[in-house]
Design a protein around this motif. Structure first.
Motif, PDB file in Angstrom:
ATOM      1  N   LEU A  48      41.647  41.428  40.403  1.00 52.12           N
ATOM      2  CA  LEU A  48      42.716  42.085  41.332  1.00 52.12           C
ATOM      3  C   LEU A  48      43.654  43.053  40.788  1.00 52.12           C
ATOM      4  CD1 LEU A  48      43.753  38.588  42.772  1.00 52.12           C
ATOM      5  CD2 LEU A  48      42.457  40.132  43.908  1.00 52.12           C
ATOM      6  N   CYS A  49      43.512  43.165  39.539  1.00 51.62           N
ATOM      7  CA  CYS A  49      44.151  44.160  38.586  1.00 51.62           C
ATOM      8  C   CYS A  49      43.436  45.548  38.740  1.00 51.62           C
ATOM      9  CB  CYS A  49      44.652  43.569  37.511  1.00 51.62           C
ATOM     10  SG  CYS A  49      45.825  42.428  37.365  1.00 51.62           S
ATOM     11  N   THR A  50      42.163  45.516  39.047  1.00 50.11           N
ATOM     12  CA  THR A  50      41.232  46.750  38.647  1.00 50.11           C
ATOM     13  C   THR A  50      41.273  47.488  40.135  1.00 50.11           C
ATOM     14  OG1 THR A  50      39.825  45.508  37.239  1.00 50.11           O
ATOM     15  CG2 THR A  50      39.038  47.355  38.347  1.00 50.11           C
ATOM     16  N   PRO A  51      41.688  48.701  40.143  1.00 47.14           N
ATOM     17  CA  PRO A  51      41.721  49.449  41.324  1.00 47.14           C
ATOM     18  C   PRO A  51      40.724  49.367  42.325  1.00 47.14           C
ATOM     19  CG  PRO A  51      42.795  50.642  39.521  1.00 47.14           C
ATOM     20  CD  PRO A  51      41.991  49.469  38.977  1.00 47.14           C
ATOM     21  N   CYS A  52      39.557  49.586  41.817  1.00 47.49           N
ATOM     22  CA  CYS A  52      38.509  49.733  42.734  1.00 47.49           C
ATOM     23  C   CYS A  52      38.125  48.413  43.234  1.00 47.49           C
ATOM     24  CB  CYS A  52      37.109  50.606  42.045  1.00 47.49           C
ATOM     25  SG  CYS A  52      36.524  49.571  40.561  1.00 47.49           S
ATOM     26  N   LEU A  53      38.559  47.238  42.850  1.00 44.17           N
ATOM     27  CA  LEU A  53      38.379  46.042  43.310  1.00 44.17           C
ATOM     28  C   LEU A  53      39.370  45.512  44.041  1.00 44.17           C
ATOM     29  CD1 LEU A  53      36.402  44.635  40.257  1.00 44.17           C
ATOM     30  CD2 LEU A  53      35.612  45.621  42.303  1.00 44.17           C
ATOM     31  N   GLN A  54      40.554  46.117  44.361  1.00 45.90           N
ATOM     32  CA  GLN A  54      41.727  45.328  44.839  1.00 45.90           C
ATOM     33  C   GLN A  54      41.485  45.065  46.284  1.00 45.90           C
ATOM     34  OE1 GLN A  54      44.715  48.233  43.647  1.00 45.90           O
ATOM     35  NE2 GLN A  54      45.394  46.829  41.800  1.00 45.90           N
ATOM     36  N   ASP A  55      40.507  45.720  46.859  1.00 43.87           N
ATOM     37  CA  ASP A  55      40.277  45.162  48.468  1.00 43.87           C
ATOM     38  C   ASP A  55      38.994  44.619  48.674  1.00 43.87           C
ATOM     39  OD1 ASP A  55      38.701  47.335  47.884  1.00 43.87           O
ATOM     40  OD2 ASP A  55      39.134  48.501  49.887  1.00 43.87           O
ATOM     41  N   ALA A  56      38.658  43.979  47.736  1.00 42.42           N
ATOM     42  CA  ALA A  56      37.304  43.340  47.739  1.00 42.42           C
ATOM     43  C   ALA A  56      37.478  41.939  48.437  1.00 42.42           C
ATOM     44  CB  ALA A  56      36.824  43.014  46.183  1.00 42.42           C
ATOM     45  N   GLU A  57      36.209  41.291  48.734  1.00 41.21           N
ATOM     46  CA  GLU A  57      36.319  40.083  49.311  1.00 41.21           C
ATOM     47  C   GLU A  57      35.922  39.259  48.004  1.00 41.21           C
ATOM     48  OE1 GLU A  57      33.871  37.116  52.172  1.00 41.21           O
ATOM     49  OE2 GLU A  57      33.274  39.209  52.450  1.00 41.21           O
ATOM     50  N   LEU A  58      36.395  38.076  47.694  1.00 46.63           N
ATOM     51  CA  LEU A  58      36.336  37.229  46.811  1.00 46.63           C
ATOM     52  C   LEU A  58      35.941  35.828  47.488  1.00 46.63           C
ATOM     53  CD1 LEU A  58      39.562  37.757  44.540  1.00 46.63           C
ATOM     54  CD2 LEU A  58      37.199  38.954  44.474  1.00 46.63           C
ATOM     55  N   ALA A  59      34.664  35.549  47.369  1.00 48.11           N
ATOM     56  CA  ALA A  59      33.760  34.367  47.725  1.00 48.11           C
ATOM     57  C   ALA A  59      33.843  33.204  46.882  1.00 48.11           C
ATOM     58  CB  ALA A  59      32.646  34.613  48.500  1.00 48.11           C
ATOM     59  N   LEU A  60      34.566  32.420  46.905  1.00 47.71           N
ATOM     60  CA  LEU A  60      34.578  31.085  45.852  1.00 47.71           C
ATOM     61  C   LEU A  60      33.622  29.913  46.488  1.00 47.71           C
ATOM     62  CD1 LEU A  60      38.433  31.188  45.786  1.00 47.71           C
ATOM     63  CD2 LEU A  60      36.792  32.632  44.426  1.00 47.71           C
ATOM     64  N   TYR A  61      32.923  29.501  45.632  1.00 43.78           N
ATOM     65  CA  TYR A  61      32.124  28.284  45.534  1.00 43.78           C
ATOM     66  C   TYR A  61      31.897  27.212  44.668  1.00 43.78           C
ATOM     67  CZ  TYR A  61      29.671  31.305  49.089  1.00 43.78           C
ATOM     68  OH  TYR A  61      29.468  32.263  50.086  1.00 43.78           O
ATOM     69  N   ASP A  62      32.060  25.951  44.837  1.00 47.07           N
ATOM     70  CA  ASP A  62      31.854  25.041  44.253  1.00 47.07           C
ATOM     71  C   ASP A  62      31.292  23.884  44.776  1.00 47.07           C
ATOM     72  OD1 ASP A  62      33.282  24.676  41.148  1.00 47.07           O
ATOM     73  OD2 ASP A  62      33.145  22.653  42.007  1.00 47.07           O
ATOM     74  N   ILE A  63      30.730  22.833  44.022  1.00 41.60           N
ATOM     75  CA  ILE A  63      30.234  21.549  44.550  1.00 41.60           C
ATOM     76  C   ILE A  63      31.638  20.514  44.789  1.00 41.60           C
ATOM     77  CG2 ILE A  63      27.919  21.786  43.358  1.00 41.60           C
ATOM     78  CD1 ILE A  63      28.756  19.760  41.375  1.00 41.60           C
ATOM     79  N   ASP A  64      32.692  20.756  44.231  1.00 41.27           N
ATOM     80  CA  ASP A  64      33.604  19.781  44.573  1.00 41.27           C
ATOM     81  C   ASP A  64      34.807  20.215  45.376  1.00 41.27           C
ATOM     82  OD1 ASP A  64      36.151  18.497  44.204  1.00 41.27           O
ATOM     83  OD2 ASP A  64      35.745  17.750  42.023  1.00 41.27           O
ATOM     84  N   PRO A  65      34.796  19.964  46.569  1.00 38.83           N
ATOM     85  CA  PRO A  65      35.724  20.638  47.544  1.00 38.83           C
ATOM     86  C   PRO A  65      37.076  20.594  47.278  1.00 38.83           C
ATOM     87  CG  PRO A  65      34.416  18.662  48.354  1.00 38.83           C
ATOM     88  CD  PRO A  65      33.911  18.618  47.175  1.00 38.83           C
ATOM     89  N   GLN A  66      37.706  19.554  46.659  1.00 37.34           N
ATOM     90  CA  GLN A  66      39.084  19.319  46.185  1.00 37.34           C
ATOM     91  C   GLN A  66      39.432  20.566  45.185  1.00 37.34           C
ATOM     92  OE1 GLN A  66      41.694  17.696  47.371  1.00 37.34           O
ATOM     93  NE2 GLN A  66      42.990  18.830  45.988  1.00 37.34           N
ATOM     94  N   ARG A  67      38.593  20.583  44.077  1.00 34.28           N
ATOM     95  CA  ARG A  67      38.845  21.548  43.313  1.00 34.28           C
ATOM     96  C   ARG A  67      38.734  23.107  43.594  1.00 34.28           C
ATOM     97  NH1 ARG A  67      36.725  20.036  37.303  1.00 34.28           N
ATOM     98  NH2 ARG A  67      37.725  21.972  36.854  1.00 34.28           N
ATOM     99  N   LEU A  68      37.571  23.311  44.631  1.00 34.50           N
ATOM    100  CA  LEU A  68      37.530  24.459  45.362  1.00 34.50           C
ATOM    101  C   LEU A  68      38.768  24.821  46.200  1.00 34.50           C
ATOM    102  CD1 LEU A  68      35.866  27.007  45.924  1.00 34.50           C
ATOM    103  CD2 LEU A  68      34.681  25.635  47.941  1.00 34.50           C
ATOM    104  N   ARG A  69      39.382  23.893  46.800  1.00 33.37           N
ATOM    105  CA  ARG A  69      40.705  24.277  47.785  1.00 33.37           C
ATOM    106  C   ARG A  69      41.818  24.564  46.676  1.00 33.37           C
ATOM    107  NH1 ARG A  69      38.655  19.929  50.666  1.00 33.37           N
ATOM    108  NH2 ARG A  69      39.730  18.385  49.356  1.00 33.37           N
ATOM    109  N   GLU A  70      41.976  23.911  45.491  1.00 31.94           N
ATOM    110  CA  GLU A  70      43.081  24.073  44.709  1.00 31.94           C
ATOM    111  C   GLU A  70      42.740  25.728  44.093  1.00 31.94           C
ATOM    112  OE1 GLU A  70      42.564  21.059  41.503  1.00 31.94           O
ATOM    113  OE2 GLU A  70      43.258  19.472  43.123  1.00 31.94           O
ATOM    114  N   SER A  71      41.571  25.820  43.778  1.00 26.77           N
ATOM    115  CA  SER A  71      41.195  27.228  43.156  1.00 26.77           C
ATOM    116  C   SER A  71      41.585  28.351  44.324  1.00 26.77           C
ATOM    117  CB  SER A  71      39.875  27.552  42.661  1.00 26.77           C
ATOM    118  OG  SER A  71      39.580  26.530  41.398  1.00 26.77           O
ATOM    119  N   ALA A  72      41.325  28.109  45.648  1.00 30.75           N
ATOM    120  CA  ALA A  72      41.501  28.891  46.515  1.00 30.75           C
ATOM    121  C   ALA A  72      42.812  29.072  46.745  1.00 30.75           C
ATOM    122  CB  ALA A  72      40.812  28.610  47.735  1.00 30.75           C
ATOM    123  N   ALA A  73      43.826  28.134  46.744  1.00 33.69           N
ATOM    124  CA  ALA A  73      45.378  28.395  47.010  1.00 33.69           C
ATOM    125  C   ALA A  73      45.818  29.132  45.711  1.00 33.69           C
ATOM    126  CB  ALA A  73      45.742  26.685  46.799  1.00 33.69           C
TER     127      ALA A  73
END
Length: 65
Positions: free
Chosen positions: A23-48
């Motif tokens: 997010l601090c790299t100018p060419c990536l600041q408008d990227a889509e960040l797709a997050l995946y994990d097998i643990d839904p609770q931890r994924l929600r926490e990371s996404a937040a």
């Protein structure tokens, strides 16, 4: 738009460190960040955390999915 897929995003601190740098790299600041994990609770926490970081340091330019 660039897309970064992060498998294992439930490791919140690691995801925050790696993707926070993206997010601090100018060419990536408008990227889509797709997050995946097998643990839904931890994924929600990371996404937040990533959404908050995106708001604070990136003016909400990235898309967190």
């Amino acid at each position: 738009m660039k897309k970064i897929t992060f498998v294992g995003a439930g490791s919140t601190v690691f995801a925050k460190n790696i993707l926070g740098d993206c997010l601090c790299t100018p060419c990536l600041q408008d990227a889509e960040l797709a997050l995946y994990d097998i643990d839904p609770q931890r994924l929600r926490e990371s996404a937040a955390v990533m959404r908050a970081l995106n708001r604070r340091i990136n003016r909400n330019r990235a898309r967190i999915t």
